[in-house]
Write a protein that holds these residues in place. Structure first.
Motif, mmCIF file in Angstrom:
data_model
loop_
_atom_site.group_PDB
_atom_site.id
_atom_site.type_symbol
_atom_site.label_atom_id
_atom_site.label_comp_id
_atom_site.label_asym_id
_atom_site.label_seq_id
_atom_site.Cartn_x
_atom_site.Cartn_y
_atom_site.Cartn_z
ATOM 1 N N ALA A 27 6.663 -2.872 11.844
ATOM 2 C CA ALA A 27 6.833 -4.240 12.333
ATOM 3 C C ALA A 27 5.644 -5.128 11.994
ATOM 4 O O ALA A 27 5.728 -6.349 12.101
ATOM 5 C CB ALA A 27 7.042 -4.231 13.845
ATOM 6 N N THR A 28 4.512 -4.522 11.594
ATOM 7 C CA THR A 28 3.315 -5.285 11.243
ATOM 8 C C THR A 28 2.704 -4.691 9.978
ATOM 9 O O THR A 28 3.015 -3.564 9.578
ATOM 10 C CB THR A 28 2.267 -5.230 12.366
ATOM 11 O OG1 THR A 28 1.814 -3.870 12.517
ATOM 12 C CG2 THR A 28 2.854 -5.717 13.690
ATOM 13 N N TYR A 29 1.830 -5.463 9.355
ATOM 14 C CA TYR A 29 1.117 -4.977 8.177
ATOM 15 C C TYR A 29 0.256 -3.769 8.551
ATOM 16 O O TYR A 29 0.189 -2.767 7.830
ATOM 17 C CB TYR A 29 0.268 -6.111 7.606
ATOM 18 C CG TYR A 29 -0.198 -5.914 6.175
ATOM 19 C CD1 TYR A 29 -0.166 -4.669 5.555
ATOM 20 C CD2 TYR A 29 -0.682 -6.994 5.440
ATOM 21 C CE1 TYR A 29 -0.595 -4.489 4.238
ATOM 22 C CE2 TYR A 29 -1.107 -6.841 4.124
ATOM 23 C CZ TYR A 29 -1.077 -5.583 3.541
ATOM 24 O OH TYR A 29 -1.501 -5.406 2.245
ATOM 25 N N ALA A 30 -0.420 -3.877 9.710
ATOM 26 C CA ALA A 30 -1.253 -2.756 10.158
ATOM 27 C C ALA A 30 -0.411 -1.509 10.384
ATOM 28 O O ALA A 30 -0.828 -0.391 10.048
ATOM 29 C CB ALA A 30 -1.991 -3.143 11.439
ATOM 30 N N GLY A 31 0.788 -1.691 10.941
ATOM 31 C CA GLY A 31 1.676 -0.557 11.144
ATOM 32 C C GLY A 31 2.116 0.062 9.833
ATOM 33 O O GLY A 31 2.247 1.290 9.718
ATOM 34 N N LEU A 32 2.344 -0.779 8.821
ATOM 35 C CA LEU A 32 2.740 -0.288 7.503
ATOM 36 C C LEU A 32 1.642 0.575 6.893
ATOM 37 O O LEU A 32 1.908 1.659 6.351
ATOM 38 C CB LEU A 32 3.050 -1.474 6.585
ATOM 39 C CG LEU A 32 3.377 -1.161 5.130
ATOM 40 C CD1 LEU A 32 4.631 -0.306 5.037
ATOM 41 C CD2 LEU A 32 3.551 -2.461 4.332
ATOM 42 N N MET A 33 0.404 0.105 6.966
ATOM 43 C CA MET A 33 -0.710 0.898 6.450
ATOM 44 C C MET A 33 -0.942 2.144 7.293
ATOM 45 O O MET A 33 -1.362 3.197 6.782
ATOM 46 C CB MET A 33 -1.986 0.057 6.407
ATOM 47 C CG MET A 33 -2.123 -0.801 5.165
ATOM 48 S SD MET A 33 -2.399 0.162 3.654
ATOM 49 C CE MET A 33 -4.111 0.639 3.876
ATOM 50 N N GLY A 34 -0.649 2.049 8.584
ATOM 51 C CA GLY A 34 -0.813 3.192 9.462
ATOM 52 C C GLY A 34 0.108 4.345 9.102
ATOM 53 O O GLY A 34 -0.268 5.514 9.234
ATOM 54 N N VAL A 35 1.327 4.018 8.635
ATOM 55 C CA VAL A 35 2.268 5.054 8.226
ATOM 56 C C VAL A 35 1.700 5.870 7.064
ATOM 57 O O VAL A 35 1.864 7.086 6.991
ATOM 58 C CB VAL A 35 3.623 4.428 7.827
ATOM 59 C CG1 VAL A 35 4.542 5.471 7.201
ATOM 60 C CG2 VAL A 35 4.294 3.804 9.043
#
Length: 440
Positions: free
Chosen positions: A90-98
């Motif tokens: 849902a967020t850019y940070a979440g995308l990188m977190g994956v």
């Protein structure tokens, strides 16, 4: 389709079907609203420095550079959208977190905070230049307020910007949905078009009177301190066209998330056309005297009353445009700071105290910095060489190379590697050149 069990033991899809109705949000944002908000993010303040980059590069290399950066932006945003869909980020940070865990998320959050803070400060600096003028070396450029009312303490940069922040920006940044900003985004784009239309008319009139400046199609290497100075212009294009930080907020509210790719492409076409127009027209009007913020060049540029009125309309229209761009950039900045500081708290929009406090703190911080450092070129070069390059090119490329979902093709990985290589090389040269220039 892979299946899994939920908490109640029911069999449910592990990943959503891309073509299913789950991707359509009830009462979601409109497609036109997404185009307007994306375009507003890219037009922003970056368009004001395009003529200065054309002065350094020349017309032909300048236009090629704009197209190249726009192409890379489209490619990397497509990378982000593809992996966000599969990873339900849902967020850019979440995308990188994956892909890279908590350190990846933290890296994105830090870069977003630095980038958006820098952009918001740039907006206030430009508004201050328009209203209160600027001094470059021995040349003093008066602002609209000084030209109309004379020089007084109450129309100085500090007081004028304080009035704008409190009575024009604060009510808009308190809106809690990014789609609510589509109307102000539409007005901001219209004002940018008005700005370019008036500049075009002024350029045609100057051509009629044979007062336009001599244009260079290619760089003037004789007057360049170093050929590496050409690379200092790339960060300006990257800063202007890089809107990756707003991809997820806009996509999250879009009624049909699959429309995001089309919205991105349409927005890029609009913004590249506007960049071409202002780059050529601004350089045609002012030539080698064009400043990093072209609005400063419009102070008393004409000796006729009508000409001076047009100058003021040009400057004021773009100042109002930036007032409406500010809330769009502030939205993602506020969300990332809240996600970093309060990861386990309820949604920010639902917590009035936290929402208002964070909004006011950000306004105060950007206002204070804009008063202390009134020059946009430093911010453009720093952000375009560091944080925006990471957010726009390096991080999306790393996500493709990491390929946690196993969907990247060989072509994707070659493109991602090439993007990262170009970003690192050009940014390193730009940083080196800026450091060498600062020592002289």
């Amino acid at each position: 389709m892979k299946l899994t069990k939920n908490d109640t033991g029911e069999i449910v899809p592990l990943l959503p079907d891309i073509g299913s109705s789950e991707n359509v949000t009830t009462n979601g944002a409109s497609f036109s609203g997404a185009v307007l908000n994306i375009s507003t993010t890219m037009i922003g303040a970056g368009i004001m420095s395009i003529p200065a980059t054309i002065k350094v590069l020349g017309i032909v290399p300048g236009f090629i550079a704009i197209l190249a950066v726009a192409f890379l932006v489209e490619v990397t945003v497509e990378f982000m959208l593809r992996y966000s869909q599969l990873g339900r980020a849902a967020t850019y940070a979440g995308l990188m977190g994956v892909s890279f865990g908590s350190l990846g998320s933290l890296a994105v959050q830090i870069c977003v905070i630095i980038t958006n803070l820098g952009c918001l400060i740039i907006y206030l600096i430009i508004i201050g230049d328009v209203l209160c003028g600027n001094q470059s070396g021995e040349a003093l450029h008066l602002g609209v307020l000084q030209e109309w009312l004379g020089i007084h303490w109450w129309n100085s940069r500090a007081y004028a910007l304080l009035f704008i922040v409190l009575f024009a920006m604060l009510p808009v940044v308190l809106l809690r949905r990014v789609d609510s900003l589509k109307y102000t985004s539409g007005i901001s784009i219209l004002l940018a078009v008005v700005f370019i239309a008036i500049c075009s008319a002024m350029a045609i009139y100057a051509m009629w009177q044979n007062k336009t400046q001599k244009l260079r199609l290619f760089p003037d290497f004789a007057n360049l301190t170093s050929k590496l100075d050409l690379f200092t212009t790339i960060p300006v294009f990257v800063t202007g066209l890089g809107f990756h930080i707003n991809v997820h907020p806009i996509r999250a509210e879009l009624g049909k998330t699959s429309d995001m790719n089309s919205a991105v492409r349409i927005s890029l076409i609009i913004c590249v056309a506007l960049y071409f127009a202002i780059g050529f027209i601004g350089y045609l009007l002012f030539g080698d005297s064009v400043m990093a913020d072209i609005l400063v060049n419009f102070d008393q540029n004409s000796n006729t009353p009508i000409g001076r009125l047009l100058d003021d309309i040009v400057r004021l229209s773009y100042a109002v445009h930036l007032i409406f761009v500010y809330p769009v950039m502030n939205f993602s900045l506020r969300a990332n700071i809240d996600e970093l500081l309060f990861p386990k708290r309820p949604i920010l929009a639902m917590d009035t105290t936290r929402f208002v406090s964070l909004t006011c703190a950000l306004l105060a911080a950007t206002y204070t910095t804009a008063i202390a450092i009134p020059n946009i070129w430093y911010f453009f070069q720093f952000m375009g060489s560091t944080t925006i390059v990471c957010l726009s090119f390096i991080f999306p490329g790393l996500i493709i190379l990491r390929d946690v979902h196993g969907i990247s093709t060989t072509r994707d990985k070659i493109m991602a590697g090439s993007v990262i290589f170009l970003a690192v090389v050009t940014s390193s040269i730009a940083i080196y050149t800026n450091l060498q220039s600062s020592k002289k």
